[in-house]
Design a protein around this motif. Structure first.
Motif, PDB file in Angstrom:
ATOM      1  N   TYR A  30       0.830  -1.206   0.000  1.00 22.16           N
ATOM      2  CA  TYR A  30       0.000   0.000   0.000  1.00 22.16           C
ATOM      3  C   TYR A  30       0.863   1.253   0.000  1.00 22.16           C
ATOM      4  O   TYR A  30       0.558   2.224  -0.680  1.00 22.16           O
ATOM      5  CB  TYR A  30      -0.929  -0.010   1.212  1.00 22.16           C
ATOM      6  CG  TYR A  30      -1.841   1.188   1.276  1.00 22.16           C
ATOM      7  CD1 TYR A  30      -2.947   1.274   0.450  1.00 22.16           C
ATOM      8  CD2 TYR A  30      -1.587   2.221   2.165  1.00 22.16           C
ATOM      9  CE1 TYR A  30      -3.780   2.373   0.508  1.00 22.16           C
ATOM     10  CE2 TYR A  30      -2.416   3.325   2.228  1.00 22.16           C
ATOM     11  CZ  TYR A  30      -3.510   3.395   1.391  1.00 22.16           C
ATOM     12  OH  TYR A  30      -4.333   4.483   1.439  1.00 22.16           O
ATOM     13  N   ASP A  33       2.366   2.261  -3.592  1.00 17.51           N
ATOM     14  CA  ASP A  33       1.474   2.965  -4.511  1.00 17.51           C
ATOM     15  C   ASP A  33       0.067   3.012  -3.916  1.00 17.51           C
ATOM     16  O   ASP A  33      -0.755   2.130  -4.179  1.00 17.51           O
ATOM     17  CB  ASP A  33       1.463   2.268  -5.873  1.00 17.51           C
ATOM     18  CG  ASP A  33       0.773   3.095  -6.937  1.00 17.51           C
ATOM     19  OD1 ASP A  33       0.436   4.269  -6.667  1.00 17.51           O
ATOM     20  OD2 ASP A  33       0.588   2.569  -8.046  1.00 17.51           O
ATOM     21  N   VAL A  35      -2.529   4.875  -4.535  1.00 20.19           N
ATOM     22  CA  VAL A  35      -3.640   5.061  -5.465  1.00 20.19           C
ATOM     23  C   VAL A  35      -4.003   3.733  -6.130  1.00 20.19           C
ATOM     24  O   VAL A  35      -5.178   3.365  -6.220  1.00 20.19           O
ATOM     25  CB  VAL A  35      -3.276   6.130  -6.521  1.00 20.19           C
ATOM     26  CG1 VAL A  35      -4.371   6.244  -7.565  1.00 20.19           C
ATOM     27  CG2 VAL A  35      -3.024   7.458  -5.850  1.00 20.19           C
ATOM     28  N   ARG A  36      -3.014   3.025  -6.575  1.00 16.36           N
ATOM     29  CA  ARG A  36      -3.248   1.756  -7.273  1.00 16.36           C
ATOM     30  C   ARG A  36      -3.740   0.675  -6.315  1.00 16.36           C
ATOM     31  O   ARG A  36      -4.573  -0.159  -6.677  1.00 16.36           O
ATOM     32  CB  ARG A  36      -1.961   1.310  -7.946  1.00 16.36           C
ATOM     33  CG  ARG A  36      -2.124   0.102  -8.798  1.00 16.36           C
ATOM     34  CD  ARG A  36      -0.846  -0.166  -9.549  1.00 16.36           C
ATOM     35  NE  ARG A  36      -0.923  -1.454 -10.197  1.00 16.36           N
ATOM     36  CZ  ARG A  36       0.102  -2.172 -10.523  1.00 16.36           C
ATOM     37  NH1 ARG A  36       1.322  -1.739 -10.279  1.00 16.36           N
ATOM     38  NH2 ARG A  36      -0.043  -3.334 -11.104  1.00 16.36           N
ATOM     39  N   ASN A  37      -3.229   0.666  -5.096  1.00 12.22           N
ATOM     40  CA  ASN A  37      -3.594  -0.364  -4.117  1.00 12.22           C
ATOM     41  C   ASN A  37      -4.575   0.181  -3.080  1.00 12.22           C
ATOM     42  O   ASN A  37      -4.449  -0.111  -1.888  1.00 12.22           O
ATOM     43  CB  ASN A  37      -2.326  -0.868  -3.415  1.00 12.22           C
ATOM     44  CG  ASN A  37      -1.378  -1.522  -4.369  1.00 12.22           C
ATOM     45  OD1 ASN A  37      -1.786  -2.219  -5.284  1.00 12.22           O
ATOM     46  ND2 ASN A  37      -0.085  -1.289  -4.174  1.00 12.22           N
TER      47      ASN A  37
END
Length: 89
Positions: A30, A33, A35-37
Motif C-alpha cells: 500500500y 502505490d 492510489v493503485r492499491n
C-alpha cells in the motif's frame, strides 16, 4: 484443562504472528502505490483487527488457570508495590 488452555493460547499467538506478517506485507504494498492499491487499505484494517483479536485471546487464555475445585479463575499481574497480588472471579 490447563494444558488445553495453554494450547489455545499458543495457537492464537501463532495465528497472530502469521496474520501480522500478512499485514506488514499488505502495508508495504500500500505504501508503494496508495492510489493503485486503494483496496488494500480496508483489507489491512480488517487484518489489523484480526491480529488484535488473536493477541487478546492469547493473552487471556494464558492468564486463565484452574483451581483444584475446577472453577475458572483469572490471574491479574499487579506490581509488587500493591498489597493485593492476585484477584480471581
Amino acid at each position: 484443562m490447563k494444558s488445553k488452555m495453554r494450547f489455545f493460547a499458543l495457537q492464537n499467538s501463532k495465528r497472530a504472528r502469521t496474520t501480522a506478517k500478512r499485514l506488514t506485507a499488505m502495508v508495504r504494498e500500500y505504501k508503494r502505490d496508495p492510489v493503485r492499491n486503494f483496496r488494500m487499505g480496508s483489507e489491512a484494517a480488517a487484518l489489523a483487527m484480526k491480529v488484535s483479536y488473536y493477541l487478546r485471546q492469547s493473552e487471556t487464555g494464558g492468564r486463565i488457570i484452574l483451581t483444584q475445585d475446577g472453577k475458572r479463575r483469572q490471574l491479574f499481574l499487579v506490581d509488587k508495590s500493591n498489597s493485593q497480588q492476585s484477584c480471581g472471579y
